[in-house]
Design a protein around this motif. Structure first.
Motif, PDB file in Angstrom:
ATOM      1  N   PHE A  89       5.355  11.121   1.905  1.00 31.76           N
ATOM      2  CA  PHE A  89       4.257  11.387   2.838  1.00 31.76           C
ATOM      3  C   PHE A  89       2.903  11.202   2.162  1.00 31.76           C
ATOM      4  O   PHE A  89       2.046  10.471   2.657  1.00 31.76           O
ATOM      5  N   TRP A  90       2.729  11.821   1.005  1.00 31.29           N
ATOM      6  CA  TRP A  90       1.425  11.733   0.334  1.00 31.29           C
ATOM      7  C   TRP A  90       1.174  10.354  -0.255  1.00 31.29           C
ATOM      8  O   TRP A  90       0.041   9.883  -0.291  1.00 31.29           O
ATOM      9  N   TRP A  91       2.255   9.733  -0.687  1.00 32.84           N
ATOM     10  CA  TRP A  91       2.133   8.360  -1.175  1.00 32.84           C
ATOM     11  C   TRP A  91       1.606   7.464  -0.048  1.00 32.84           C
ATOM     12  O   TRP A  91       0.693   6.652  -0.214  1.00 32.84           O
ATOM     13  N   THR A  92       2.206   7.643   1.137  1.00 37.79           N
ATOM     14  CA  THR A  92       1.793   6.852   2.294  1.00 37.79           C
ATOM     15  C   THR A  92       0.331   7.109   2.652  1.00 37.79           C
ATOM     16  O   THR A  92      -0.431   6.180   2.912  1.00 37.79           O
ATOM     17  N   ILE A  93      -0.032   8.377   2.646  1.00 35.16           N
ATOM     18  CA  ILE A  93      -1.410   8.745   2.978  1.00 35.16           C
ATOM     19  C   ILE A  93      -2.385   8.079   2.004  1.00 35.16           C
ATOM     20  O   ILE A  93      -3.397   7.514   2.401  1.00 35.16           O
ATOM     21  N   ARG A  94      -2.019   8.136   0.736  1.00 31.16           N
ATOM     22  CA  ARG A  94      -2.904   7.544  -0.271  1.00 31.16           C
ATOM     23  C   ARG A  94      -3.055   6.040  -0.076  1.00 31.16           C
ATOM     24  O   ARG A  94      -4.131   5.488  -0.268  1.00 31.16           O
ATOM     25  N   ILE A  95      -1.961   5.401   0.336  1.00 33.54           N
ATOM     26  CA  ILE A  95      -2.041   3.962   0.586  1.00 33.54           C
ATOM     27  C   ILE A  95      -2.880   3.695   1.841  1.00 33.54           C
ATOM     28  O   ILE A  95      -3.758   2.844   1.845  1.00 33.54           O
ATOM     29  N   LEU A  96      -2.631   4.466   2.870  1.00 34.62           N
ATOM     30  CA  LEU A  96      -3.366   4.282   4.122  1.00 34.62           C
ATOM     31  C   LEU A  96      -4.855   4.479   3.921  1.00 34.62           C
ATOM     32  O   LEU A  96      -5.672   3.816   4.529  1.00 34.62           O
ATOM     33  N   PHE A  97      -5.203   5.437   3.063  1.00 35.45           N
ATOM     34  CA  PHE A  97      -6.614   5.713   2.837  1.00 35.45           C
ATOM     35  C   PHE A  97      -7.172   4.876   1.687  1.00 35.45           C
ATOM     36  O   PHE A  97      -8.264   5.129   1.210  1.00 35.45           O
ATOM     37  N   CYS A  98      -6.375   3.895   1.280  1.00 34.54           N
ATOM     38  CA  CYS A  98      -6.835   2.903   0.311  1.00 34.54           C
ATOM     39  C   CYS A  98      -7.168   3.476  -1.064  1.00 34.54           C
ATOM     40  O   CYS A  98      -8.007   2.939  -1.775  1.00 34.54           O
ATOM     41  N   TYR A  99      -6.562   4.595  -1.425  1.00 31.31           N
ATOM     42  CA  TYR A  99      -6.798   5.094  -2.769  1.00 31.31           C
ATOM     43  C   TYR A  99      -5.947   4.340  -3.787  1.00 31.31           C
ATOM     44  O   TYR A  99      -6.315   4.187  -4.917  1.00 31.31           O
ATOM     45  N   ASP A 101      -2.827   0.974  -4.127  1.00 32.52           N
ATOM     46  CA  ASP A 101      -2.329  -0.227  -3.479  1.00 32.52           C
ATOM     47  C   ASP A 101      -0.902  -0.056  -2.993  1.00 32.52           C
ATOM     48  O   ASP A 101      -0.134   0.728  -3.538  1.00 32.52           O
ATOM     49  N   LEU A 102      -0.597  -0.809  -1.978  1.00 32.80           N
ATOM     50  CA  LEU A 102       0.784  -0.937  -1.522  1.00 32.80           C
ATOM     51  C   LEU A 102       1.541  -1.659  -2.641  1.00 32.80           C
ATOM     52  O   LEU A 102       1.040  -2.629  -3.191  1.00 32.80           O
ATOM     53  N   SER A 103       2.734  -1.161  -2.995  1.00 38.38           N
ATOM     54  CA  SER A 103       3.451  -1.809  -4.097  1.00 38.38           C
ATOM     55  C   SER A 103       4.938  -1.888  -3.807  1.00 38.38           C
ATOM     56  O   SER A 103       5.445  -1.211  -2.915  1.00 38.38           O
ATOM     57  N   SER A 104       5.617  -2.704  -4.593  1.00 40.13           N
ATOM     58  CA  SER A 104       7.068  -2.829  -4.452  1.00 40.13           C
ATOM     59  C   SER A 104       7.748  -1.493  -4.733  1.00 40.13           C
ATOM     60  O   SER A 104       8.737  -1.144  -4.100  1.00 40.13           O
ATOM     61  N   ALA A 105       7.195  -0.750  -5.681  1.00 38.60           N
ATOM     62  CA  ALA A 105       7.764   0.549  -6.027  1.00 38.60           C
ATOM     63  C   ALA A 105       7.729   1.482  -4.825  1.00 38.60           C
ATOM     64  O   ALA A 105       8.686   2.206  -4.558  1.00 38.60           O
ATOM     65  N   TYR A 106       6.648   1.418  -4.086  1.00 40.95           N
ATOM     66  CA  TYR A 106       6.534   2.256  -2.887  1.00 40.95           C
ATOM     67  C   TYR A 106       7.602   1.881  -1.871  1.00 40.95           C
ATOM     68  O   TYR A 106       8.273   2.744  -1.315  1.00 40.95           O
ATOM     69  N   ILE A 107       7.765   0.585  -1.661  1.00 41.22           N
ATOM     70  CA  ILE A 107       8.743   0.128  -0.670  1.00 41.22           C
ATOM     71  C   ILE A 107      10.158   0.503  -1.111  1.00 41.22           C
ATOM     72  O   ILE A 107      10.971   0.933  -0.299  1.00 41.22           O
ATOM     73  N   ALA A 108      10.432   0.371  -2.417  1.00 37.89           N
ATOM     74  CA  ALA A 108      11.744   0.761  -2.940  1.00 37.89           C
ATOM     75  C   ALA A 108      11.989   2.242  -2.688  1.00 37.89           C
ATOM     76  O   ALA A 108      13.062   2.637  -2.213  1.00 37.89           O
ATOM     77  N   TYR A 109      10.990   3.053  -2.977  1.00 40.66           N
ATOM     78  CA  TYR A 109      11.124   4.488  -2.762  1.00 40.66           C
ATOM     79  C   TYR A 109      11.282   4.793  -1.273  1.00 40.66           C
ATOM     80  O   TYR A 109      12.094   5.616  -0.876  1.00 40.66           O
ATOM     81  N   PHE A 110      10.522   4.088  -0.474  1.00 36.70           N
ATOM     82  CA  PHE A 110      10.579   4.257   0.980  1.00 36.70           C
ATOM     83  C   PHE A 110      12.005   4.016   1.489  1.00 36.70           C
ATOM     84  O   PHE A 110      12.548   4.799   2.259  1.00 36.70           O
TER      85      PHE A 110
END
Ligand SMILES: [Zn+2]
Lengths: 152, 257
Positions: A89-99, A101-110
């Motif tokens: 949730f917080w990872w997503t928020i941070r990406i959405l608020f542009c703090y 970057d979207l990364s492969s690691a995020y997608i893997a975790y997702f």
């Protein structure tokens, strides 16, 4: 954890051997349904999920062994889910608020966390159905933990 | 207890195993995603809206000389001209600023006030330095979404308000240290294109009252910033050059009146 000092017989009763009453089945099943509903409502806000299950646990704390055992299993299974979903949730928020970057690691975790959510969802449905029928559905790991914490 | 430990290990192994496997895939490439996709898309959107409140100048007498100054600066400093979009606007405010989507806005009033091309280049170099040092991007990316939310809340997405707000957000994020950095870098840009880097200091002092090159409301620091530049040392870089012809410069100034 040798806790059954006096009522050695009663404390050694396994959850599998309990024959629940009709109202017990309903209440135990309610615990899982509660967490299912919470998952649907609180999908983006994982805290709601844990809170709902926690409240239901508190409500059934005074209940019979069967009800207690199932409400604890429902609660225990929510804890790791809560931690994982919270991170997501917080990872997503941070990406959405542009703090960050979207990364492969995020997608893997997702993907991983979502797979886990699906597993949890299926197990919860199975538990809800089984307890309604008066049977116990023991989860991998969580069932064992529940056995440890929930004595008769 | 042993059973819990065993089952816990299996669960952890399963979880991290899945994570490990999914980590092996380059998802960004597989799904054609770009790292800054969210921020950039929003920046584009904000620019599209704020663009509407600008009175763009398309006069050849204005655009051509500015373009040649900018491309000269880019060439001398190894910057791709595609990375920067210069927009000249008809505006009475003596100002130039960097904004979303690598857009550098120069008001005609500023060009009209400039004494020579070196000073104009100093302004452009300072703003370009803000871009190159990542001052604008980080500010924009972090805060565009707030602007967007505000625009959504207040409805209609008033372009003027959005433009003002964007500039306010950028200016709030530019600290004194970043201004110094941009001054320094800008002076280096000037030096590389065979212009007098000290024009950066002159420009700062001359246009102190207008607040050019300063995102702050109080411009009392211009003197200090000018001193900072004067303390810099530059290697001799041949004679200073004249980029625009006298005639082109006069025409540019006239067109901006
Ligand atoms: Zn600046």
């Amino acid at each position: 954890m040798e806790s059954g000092e006096i009522y050695i017989n009663e404390s050694s009763v396994r959850i599998e051997d309990v024959v629940p009453h009709e109202d017990e089945k309903e209440r135990a099943s309610g615990c899982y349904i509660m967490s299912l509903v919470a998952v649907m409502i609180g999908l983006p806000m994982p805290i709601i999920n844990l809170l709902a299950t926690g409240i239901f646990y508190l409500m059934s704390r005074k209940g019979t062994f069967f009800v207690r055992w199932n409400s604890i299993q429902a609660l225990v299974s929510q804890v790791p889910l809560f931690i994982m979903n919270n991170i997501l949730f917080w990872w997503t928020i941070r990406i959405l608020f542009c703090y960050i970057d979207l990364s492969s690691a995020y997608i893997a975790y997702f993907i991983t966390v979502n797979l886990y959510n699906i597993y949890d969802f299926i197990e919860t449905v199975r538990s809800a159905v089984n307890t309604r029928k008066g049977k116990v559905h023991k989860w991998h790991l969580y069932g064992t933990i529940t056995d440890k914490i929930c004595k008769r | 207890m042993k059973k819990i430990l065993k089952e816990f290990l299996i669960s952890a192994l399963l979880f991290f195993g899945t994570l490990y496997v999914t980590l092996q895939v380059d998802w960004m490439k597989a799904l054609h995603l770009y790292p800054t996709i969210v921020g950039d898309k929003l920046s584009e959107w904000v620019w599209k809206i704020s663009e509407m409140s600008l009175r763009k100048v398309n006069d050849h007498d204005v655009c051509a000389p500015i373009d040649s100054l900018v491309s000269e600066m880019c060439k001398a400093n190894g910057i791709s001209t595609a990375d920067i979009h210069v927009v000249i606007t008809r505006d009475d405010e003596v100002n130039a600023y960097a904004t979303v989507g690598n857009h550098l806005i120069i008001n005609t009033a500023l060009i009209e006030k400039m004494k020579n091309e070196s000073q104009l280049c100093a302004v452009i170099a300072h703003e370009m330095a803000h871009f190159r040092l990542g001052h604008i991007q980080s500010a924009v990316r972090q805060q565009t979404i707030i602007t967007v939310f505000l625009a959504l809340i207040t409805g209609n997405g008033n372009s003027n308000m959005l433009a003002n707000l964007t500039n306010k957000i950028i200016s709030n994020s530019i600290t004194r240290a970043k201004e110094d950095e941009a001054d320094e870098q800008g002076a280096r840009y000037l030096h590389a294109m065979h212009l007098d880097p000290m024009e950066m200091a002159n420009t700062l002092e001359t246009f102190e009252s207008y607040g050019v090159l300063s995102y702050f409301m109080d411009h009392s620091d211009s003197k200090k910033r000018a001193e900072h530049i004067r303390k810099m040392h530059f290697k001799k870089n041949g004679p200073y050059q004249q980029i625009l012809s006298e005639e082109a410069w006069v025409r540019l100034k006239k067109a901006c009146l």
